[in-house]
Structures are given as C-alpha cells and as structure tokens.
Design a protein around this motif. Structure first.
Motif, short mmCIF file in Angstrom:
data_model
loop_
_atom_site.label_atom_id
_atom_site.label_comp_id
_atom_site.label_asym_id
_atom_site.label_seq_id
_atom_site.Cartn_x
_atom_site.Cartn_y
_atom_site.Cartn_z
N GLU A 56 -5.21 1.45 8.27
CA GLU A 56 -6.29 2.25 8.86
C GLU A 56 -6.74 1.65 10.19
O GLU A 56 -7.00 2.37 11.14
CB GLU A 56 -7.48 2.36 7.91
CG GLU A 56 -7.21 3.22 6.72
CD GLU A 56 -6.95 4.68 7.08
OE1 GLU A 56 -7.64 5.20 7.98
OE2 GLU A 56 -6.04 5.28 6.49
N TYR A 90 0.83 -1.20 0.00
CA TYR A 90 0.00 0.00 0.00
C TYR A 90 0.87 1.26 0.00
O TYR A 90 0.66 2.19 -0.79
CB TYR A 90 -0.94 -0.01 1.22
CG TYR A 90 -1.63 1.31 1.44
CD1 TYR A 90 -2.67 1.72 0.62
CD2 TYR A 90 -1.23 2.15 2.47
CE1 TYR A 90 -3.30 2.94 0.81
CE2 TYR A 90 -1.86 3.37 2.68
CZ TYR A 90 -2.89 3.75 1.85
OH TYR A 90 -3.51 4.96 2.04
N ARG A 126 -4.11 -1.13 2.94
CA ARG A 126 -4.77 0.10 3.36
C ARG A 126 -5.67 -0.16 4.56
O ARG A 126 -5.66 0.59 5.55
CB ARG A 126 -5.60 0.68 2.21
CG ARG A 126 -6.29 2.00 2.57
CD ARG A 126 -7.20 2.49 1.46
NE ARG A 126 -8.28 1.56 1.19
CZ ARG A 126 -9.39 1.45 1.92
NH1 ARG A 126 -9.57 2.20 2.98
NH2 ARG A 126 -10.32 0.58 1.59
N GLN A 179 1.26 4.21 -2.79
CA GLN A 179 1.01 5.60 -2.45
C GLN A 179 2.21 6.48 -2.79
O GLN A 179 2.06 7.66 -3.10
CB GLN A 179 0.68 5.74 -0.96
CG GLN A 179 -0.63 5.11 -0.55
CD GLN A 179 -1.80 5.72 -1.29
OE1 GLN A 179 -2.05 6.90 -1.19
NE2 GLN A 179 -2.51 4.90 -2.05
N GLU A 200 -2.95 -4.25 -2.13
CA GLU A 200 -2.88 -2.84 -1.74
C GLU A 200 -4.08 -2.47 -0.86
O GLU A 200 -3.92 -1.80 0.16
CB GLU A 200 -2.86 -1.97 -2.99
CG GLU A 200 -2.84 -0.49 -2.71
CD GLU A 200 -2.92 0.34 -3.99
OE1 GLU A 200 -3.03 1.57 -3.84
OE2 GLU A 200 -2.89 -0.21 -5.10
N GLU A 201 -5.25 -2.93 -1.24
CA GLU A 201 -6.46 -2.63 -0.45
C GLU A 201 -6.40 -3.28 0.93
O GLU A 201 -6.80 -2.68 1.92
CB GLU A 201 -7.71 -3.09 -1.20
CG GLU A 201 -8.03 -2.23 -2.41
CD GLU A 201 -8.22 -0.76 -2.04
OE1 GLU A 201 -8.93 -0.47 -1.06
OE2 GLU A 201 -7.64 0.09 -2.73
#
Length: 77
Positions: free
Chosen positions: A69, A33, A65, A37, A61-62
């Motif tokens: 988070e 991720y 993320r 970015q 990548e998701e």
C-alpha cells in the motif's frame, strides 16, 4: 591502520548490502501477502518459506500489505 579511502569503500559496500537485504525482506513480505490473497493458506506459505510457523504468517502478511500500500501511495490502515 586502514586508510580513509578503504574504510569509506567498506562503508559504502556494507550500506549497499544492507539496503539490498532490506529490499529482499520487503519483497518476501509482499509475496506472502500476495500469496495469501491468491488463496494459499498460512500453512502453505509457512511450508514454502521453510522454518516459519504458520501462526507467524499473519503478521508477515500484514507487513506485506502495508509495504504494498505504501508503494502504491495508499493508506495501509
């Protein structure tokens, strides 16, 4: 026959290794991720990981993320 103590020691060792493997996998997802970015392409990341097709990078990548988070206490959606 194996003793309960030895069995418990192996259980603890394998559990510790399993947790470490999961933490390492999570770290890879977060790094993917962060690399994306930072501007690396899916192809760049796939090449650097080796054995991963570029089309599979978006899902990783998701996941990265969401993990990042969650660690920050934010909403991953």
């Amino acid at each position: 026959m194996i003793s309960r103590q030895k069995k418990r020691a192996w259980e603890d060792r394998l559990a510790k290794l399993t947790r470490a493997a999961q933490a390492a996998q999570d770290a890879v997802f977060v790094a993917i991720y962060e690399a994306r970015q930072d501007g690396l392409s899916q192809a760049d990341v796939a090449y650097m990981l080796g054995g991963v097709h570029p089309t599979g990078i978006k899902a990783k990548e998701e996941k990265g993320r969401a993990i990042r988070e969650r660690r920050r206490g934010g909403n991953p959606t």
